[in-house]
Design a protein around this motif. Structure first.
Motif, short mmCIF file in Angstrom:
data_model
loop_
_atom_site.label_atom_id
_atom_site.label_comp_id
_atom_site.label_asym_id
_atom_site.label_seq_id
_atom_site.Cartn_x
_atom_site.Cartn_y
_atom_site.Cartn_z
N THR A 38 0.81 -1.22 0.00
CA THR A 38 0.00 0.00 0.00
C THR A 38 0.84 1.27 0.00
OG1 THR A 38 -0.13 -0.07 2.41
CG2 THR A 38 -1.92 -1.13 1.18
N GLU A 39 2.17 1.12 0.08
CA GLU A 39 3.03 2.29 0.02
C GLU A 39 4.30 1.96 -0.75
OE1 GLU A 39 5.25 1.59 4.36
OE2 GLU A 39 3.84 3.25 4.07
N LEU A 40 4.92 2.99 -1.30
CA LEU A 40 6.13 2.81 -2.08
C LEU A 40 7.23 2.19 -1.23
CD1 LEU A 40 7.32 3.85 -4.98
CD2 LEU A 40 8.55 5.42 -3.50
N ARG A 41 7.96 1.22 -1.79
CA ARG A 41 9.08 0.60 -1.08
C ARG A 41 10.32 0.60 -1.96
NH1 ARG A 41 7.25 -4.55 2.58
NH2 ARG A 41 5.20 -3.80 3.23
N VAL A 42 11.46 0.77 -1.32
CA VAL A 42 12.75 0.59 -1.99
C VAL A 42 13.21 -0.82 -1.66
CG1 VAL A 42 15.11 1.42 -2.25
CG2 VAL A 42 13.27 3.04 -1.75
N VAL A 43 13.46 -1.62 -2.69
CA VAL A 43 13.75 -3.04 -2.51
C VAL A 43 15.18 -3.34 -2.94
CG1 VAL A 43 13.10 -5.39 -3.14
CG2 VAL A 43 11.34 -3.62 -2.94
N LYS A 44 15.96 -3.91 -2.04
CA LYS A 44 17.30 -4.36 -2.35
C LYS A 44 17.23 -5.84 -2.69
CE LYS A 44 21.98 -4.67 -0.44
NZ LYS A 44 22.82 -4.42 0.75
N PRO A 45 17.52 -6.22 -3.94
CA PRO A 45 17.34 -7.61 -4.35
C PRO A 45 18.48 -8.50 -3.91
CG PRO A 45 18.20 -6.36 -6.17
CD PRO A 45 17.97 -5.37 -5.05
N ASN A 46 18.20 -9.80 -3.82
CA ASN A 46 19.28 -10.77 -3.74
C ASN A 46 20.02 -10.77 -5.07
OD1 ASN A 46 18.54 -11.63 -1.15
ND2 ASN A 46 16.99 -13.01 -1.99
N HIS A 47 21.20 -11.37 -5.10
CA HIS A 47 21.98 -11.41 -6.33
C HIS A 47 21.46 -12.52 -7.23
CE1 HIS A 47 25.63 -9.19 -4.37
NE2 HIS A 47 24.59 -8.42 -4.57
N LEU A 48 20.31 -12.23 -7.86
CA LEU A 48 19.65 -13.22 -8.71
C LEU A 48 20.34 -13.38 -10.04
CD1 LEU A 48 15.95 -12.08 -8.20
CD2 LEU A 48 17.21 -13.77 -6.88
N ALA A 84 26.48 -6.24 -11.23
CA ALA A 84 27.31 -5.30 -11.98
C ALA A 84 26.76 -3.89 -11.93
CB ALA A 84 27.43 -5.76 -13.44
N GLN A 85 25.44 -3.77 -11.96
CA GLN A 85 24.81 -2.46 -11.99
C GLN A 85 24.47 -1.91 -10.61
OE1 GLN A 85 21.46 -2.88 -14.68
NE2 GLN A 85 22.75 -3.80 -16.27
N GLN A 86 24.85 -2.67 -9.56
CA GLN A 86 24.56 -2.26 -8.18
C GLN A 86 23.09 -1.82 -8.08
OE1 GLN A 86 27.86 0.12 -6.41
NE2 GLN A 86 28.94 -0.34 -8.32
N GLY A 87 22.24 -2.70 -8.60
CA GLY A 87 20.84 -2.35 -8.78
C GLY A 87 19.97 -2.56 -7.57
N LEU A 88 18.95 -1.74 -7.49
CA LEU A 88 17.82 -1.95 -6.59
C LEU A 88 16.60 -1.37 -7.28
CD1 LEU A 88 18.04 1.13 -5.61
CD2 LEU A 88 19.04 0.22 -3.53
N PHE A 89 15.45 -1.45 -6.62
CA PHE A 89 14.20 -1.12 -7.28
C PHE A 89 13.26 -0.36 -6.34
CE2 PHE A 89 15.92 -5.07 -8.86
CZ PHE A 89 15.91 -4.91 -10.24
N THR A 90 12.40 0.45 -6.94
CA THR A 90 11.25 0.93 -6.19
C THR A 90 10.05 0.09 -6.62
OG1 THR A 90 11.07 2.72 -7.84
CG2 THR A 90 11.95 3.28 -5.66
#
Length: 227
Positions: A149-159, A165-171
């Motif tokens: 119900t609210e925006l989250r910043v998600v740090k992924p496992n190294h899938l 390589a891109q030091q990625g995460l997601f909203t």
């Protein structure tokens, strides 16, 4: 996360003249920042709307769910790691360009600049930056991405090696057709500056073969270096 509950506003910084100016501005900001690079500016706010939500007239949650179900069912022969939650599956699908309610970000300014300066060199690009005080780590039990119900910043496992390589995460967006409500900075990068930035950050290792680590991009980099 730094959030403005009353107005959606990105502070547009003066057009940058050099890579050094961008780095100095970033270093002066407080921790913790995440960045999103876009090669070509879209309509206002669309850069911060997940891909699945950009066609508001045709969006439906049933269609979004069906895309993910089909990806889960048909991707099995191509993967070496099987995600353990619906959110992990969504992250993997997003990373291979399926339309989802996730938006790509990175913790590394240079990575964001790489994406802002690749592709269309005749259009201005941008790097978005905002401060986040709360990151959801997927070492915890993952939530149902369709129930938040609210925006989250998600740090992924190294899938996948690209995420590393891109030091990625997601909203993760509760309503993918709407712009999120937060404030931050928007670094405009002119077409004239793109070529300079692209060449300079490549010297520090931010180039296709490191951002997309595979033999095809390695070959492209070798060809570019020998021309």
């Amino acid at each position: 996360m730094s959030e403005d509950s009353t107005v959606y506003q990105w502070q547009e910084i003066d057009t940058f003249k050099s890579l050094g100016q961008i780095i100095d501005m970033s270093l002066a900001a407080p921790q913790f920042r995440i960045y999103r690079g876009v090669t070509k500016l879209r309509e206002i706010n669309d850069d911060l709307i997940p891909k699945i939500g950009r066609c508001k007239d045709t969006y439906s949650i049933s269609h979004e769910k069906e895309l993910l179900v089909r990806f889960i069912r048909q991707s099995q022969p191509y993967i070496t790691y099987t995600p353990t939650s619906k959110l992990e599956w969504m992250i993997l699908a997003q990373h291979y360009s399926l339309s989802t309610r996730l938006l790509d970000w990175t913790t590394n300014l240079m990575v964001a600049l790489f994406f802002a300066c690749r592709g269309d060199s005749d259009a201005p690009g941008a790097v978005y930056e905002f401060l986040s005080s709360s990151i959801y780590d997927l070492t915890e039990d993952g939530p149902d991405p369709f129930q938040i119900t609210e925006l989250r910043v998600v740090k992924p496992n190294h899938l996948d090696k690209r995420i590393v390589a891109q030091q990625g995460l997601f909203t993760l967006h509760p309503t993918p057709t709407e712009s999120p409500q937060w404030s931050g900075r928007k670094y405009i990068i002119t077409p004239a500056l793109k070529k300079e930035i692209k060449e300079k950050i490549a010297r520090f290792g931010f180039k296709p073969s490191t951002m997309f680590p595979d033999l095809e991009n390695l070959a492209h980099d070798i060809m570019d270096e020998c021309n």
